[in-house]
Design an enzyme around this catalytic site. Structure first.
Site, PDB file in Angstrom:
ATOM      1  N   HIS A  97       1.141   4.625   0.059  1.00 17.57           N
ATOM      2  CA  HIS A  97       1.736   3.131   0.354  1.00 17.57           C
ATOM      3  C   HIS A  97       0.764   2.452   0.802  1.00 17.57           C
ATOM      4  CE1 HIS A  97       3.258   4.024   4.463  1.00 17.57           C
ATOM      5  NE2 HIS A  97       2.931   3.377   4.474  1.00 17.57           N
ATOM      6  N   ASP A 127       5.045  10.300  -0.555  1.00 13.64           N
ATOM      7  CA  ASP A 127       4.535   9.704   0.165  1.00 13.64           C
ATOM      8  C   ASP A 127       3.301   9.868   0.710  1.00 13.64           C
ATOM      9  OD1 ASP A 127       3.368   6.534   0.759  1.00 13.64           O
ATOM     10  OD2 ASP A 127       4.857   6.565   2.135  1.00 13.64           O
ATOM     11  N   SER A 193       0.976   4.092   9.303  1.00 11.73           N
ATOM     12  CA  SER A 193       1.052   5.032   8.705  1.00 11.73           C
ATOM     13  C   SER A 193       0.084   5.531   7.965  1.00 11.73           C
ATOM     14  CB  SER A 193       1.164   3.751   7.446  1.00 11.73           C
ATOM     15  OG  SER A 193       2.911   3.569   7.692  1.00 11.73           O
TER      16      SER A 193
END
Length: 236
Positions: A97, A127, A193
């Site tokens: 992402h 992911d 992230s």
């Protein structure tokens, strides 16, 4: 672990810990030989590690930070961790992402010139994404075994663009999001992230992926499990 140490042995967990933390290793034939004497060198290393273990990972953080960077993609920025470096080419791991918000990518790290990165592989299901960077970055060490509930971990990344930030917690649960994630109470925030989650030996055990965003919750973050990470980087 070792072919001459049974899981029913009273010393199994202690021997497992010593191997995991690099204090004592086995012999080339795959045996541990529990009755062998511990050398003075090994004892000094054990005492050294015990003295430095202060709950803040101070002895391993300098090396961890060497492998951590940021990926700028379009208007956004996320964290990444280098897992392989050959010559002047390095390979970094981040979240899928993170790279999906843009089509051009830049690797950013203090002490290095900003460098274009090439997307090699991505998978929305897990992911994860891998990028190639033409720069010699120090790679992390990937753990042999997954972290367990209660084990201390640190998250290293760039929350809010604050590079090489470290937060510390424990593994709270090892089976979230249909078995793809583990849960940790180490603070994870936007920008983290794609950053690395490391055990006390400074080994990568997961990739930071999300936090519980409900204001009623605090200390609930998630990491992509080691098994998925190792499978994703296989062959790169």
């Amino acid at each position: 672990m070792f072919k001459d140490v049974s899981e029913s042995s009273f010393a199994y967990r202690a021997i497992e810990w010593a191997k995991k933390n690099g204090v004592i290793t086995g012999f080339p034939d795959g045996t541990f030989r529990p009755q062998e004497s511990v050398t003075r060198e090994q004892m000094a290393l054990l005492l050294y590690k015990m003295a430095l273990r202060d709950g803040t990972f101070s002895d391993v953080i300098p090396n961890i930070r060497k492998s951590i960077g940021m990926i700028a993609a379009g208007p956004g920025i996320g964290s990444c961790v280098c897992f392989k470096s050959t010559g002047g080419t390095s390979y970094v791991l981040t979240n899928c992402h993170v790279v999906e918000v843009g089509s051009k990518y830049t690797f950013v790290k203090a002490g290095y010139p900003n460098t274009s990165a090439t997307l090699l592989k991505k998978d929305q299901t897990v992911d994860l994404a891998i990028l190639r960077v033409e720069s010699g970055i120090t790679p992390c060490t990937v753990a042999d075994t997954p972290a367990q509930v209660g084990e201390a971990v640190c998250v290293c990344g760039a929350p809010g663009g604050l590079d090489e930030s470290v937060s510390v917690g424990i593994i709270s649960h090892i089976n979230r999001s249909e078995g793809r994630w583990f849960q940790t109470d180490a603070p994870i925030n936007p920008g983290n992230s794609g950053g690395g989650i490391f055990n006390e030996a400074g080994q990568l055990v997961g990739i930071a992926v999300a936090k519980m965003s409900d204001p009623l919750f605090d200390g609930v973050g998630f990491g992509i499990k080691l098994e998925l990470v190792k499978d994703f980087i296989k062959g790169v």
